[in-house]
Design an enzyme around this catalytic site. Structure first.
Site, mmCIF file in Angstrom:
data_model
loop_
_atom_site.group_PDB
_atom_site.id
_atom_site.type_symbol
_atom_site.label_atom_id
_atom_site.label_comp_id
_atom_site.label_asym_id
_atom_site.label_seq_id
_atom_site.Cartn_x
_atom_site.Cartn_y
_atom_site.Cartn_z
ATOM 1 N N SER A 139 -23.470 -2.189 13.779
ATOM 2 C CA SER A 139 -24.455 -2.518 12.746
ATOM 3 C C SER A 139 -24.288 -3.976 12.355
ATOM 4 O O SER A 139 -23.235 -4.588 12.587
ATOM 5 C CB SER A 139 -24.235 -1.626 11.515
ATOM 6 O OG SER A 139 -24.998 -2.087 10.408
ATOM 7 N N TYR A 152 -18.543 2.532 5.034
ATOM 8 C CA TYR A 152 -19.307 2.596 6.288
ATOM 9 C C TYR A 152 -19.237 1.234 6.975
ATOM 10 O O TYR A 152 -19.023 1.144 8.192
ATOM 11 C CB TYR A 152 -20.752 2.983 6.008
ATOM 12 C CG TYR A 152 -21.668 2.893 7.214
ATOM 13 C CD1 TYR A 152 -21.723 3.928 8.141
ATOM 14 C CD2 TYR A 152 -22.492 1.790 7.413
ATOM 15 C CE1 TYR A 152 -22.561 3.858 9.245
ATOM 16 C CE2 TYR A 152 -23.334 1.705 8.512
ATOM 17 C CZ TYR A 152 -23.359 2.740 9.427
ATOM 18 O OH TYR A 152 -24.193 2.658 10.523
#
Length: 247
Positions: A139, A152
């Site tokens: 990401s 995360y």
């Protein structure tokens, strides 16, 4: 890398980026194996695609993973592409009542530890192929954390680091290429709580970017706003890695 007429395993393949990637790759003559925890959802996804089979598997469960690896070795020994896409995230901000440790443990188990475990267990099979690839989905937050998904972000930073080291190690004596896909916010069920429906990039476009990156041997694949982020803030990361690992 040629990604036609191969056997491809995609974790988290029942929805989102995983599903869209399965759809595109199935149209290129590949045999697709999609993995996920929810059997009904997974089988529905496979039924809507061509050349696709579903194998329910909880990648955080070692028994499940060992059964999966045994099945792949027995029934799909030609496997040559592994796409580690499965993920878990909690939306919260750090505070004394956040229970960050519990959330982080779950995210790291799904996003990092299970990815490392599955990859390691499939390496012997991938090494047998004349051409093979591993693609890890991280990401944009692997580069700079988003405060509303803090742990995360930590887990994706860990996968980013692992990907660099894995690529370096496998380049020494194998035919396995290691790719990393770094999407921004994507419009999926996964990202609803952080505005994915309104601001997220379509999952189909992310999947297209992944496949184009693999076909062009682009090892770090940025899509959407991640491209500008990489170019503006981290233009020399590869040089930094090489300098540290030159011996």
């Amino acid at each position: 890398m040629n990604i036609n007429n191969k056997t491809v395993l995609i974790t988290g393949g029942g929805s989102g980026i995983g599903y869209e990637t399965a759809k595109l790759l199935s149209q290129k003559g590949n045999k697709i194996i999609i993995i996920g925890r929810t059997a009904d959802k997974l089988h529905q996804a496979a039924a809507s695609l061509t050349n696709t089979i579903a194998i329910p598997c909880d990648i955080t469960n070692e028994v499940d993973v060992d059964k999966l690896v045994a099945e792949i070795n027995t029934n799909h020994p030609e496997l040559s592409v592994l796409i580690n896409n499965a993920g878990k995230a909690f939306v919260y901000t750090h505070a004394e009542t956040a229970d960050a440790v519990s959330k982080a443990r779950q995210e790291m188990e799904t996003n990092y530890f299970s990815l490392v475990s599955l990859t390691e267990k499939l390496l012997p099979l991938l090494k047998k192929q004349p051409e093979a690839a591993i693609a890890n989905v991280t990401s944009i937050v692997a580069l700079s954390p988003a405060a509303v998904i803090p742990t995360y972000s930590d887990s994706k930073a860990a996968v980013h680091s692992y990907t660099l080291s894995l690529r370096h190690a496998l380049a020494q004596d194998t035919n396995i290429k290691v790719f990393e896909l770094m999407p921004p916010t994507v419009n999926t069920e996964f990202s609803k709580e952080i505005g994915g429906e309104e601001h997220g990039m379509p999952a189909s476009e992310v999947a297209e970017g992944l496949i184009q990156g693999i076909e062009n041997d682009q090892y770090q694949i940025g899509v959407g706003i991640t491209v500008g982020f990489l170019n503006n803030f981290f233009p020399t990361e590869e040089q930094a890695f090489q300098a540290i690992n030159q011996r």
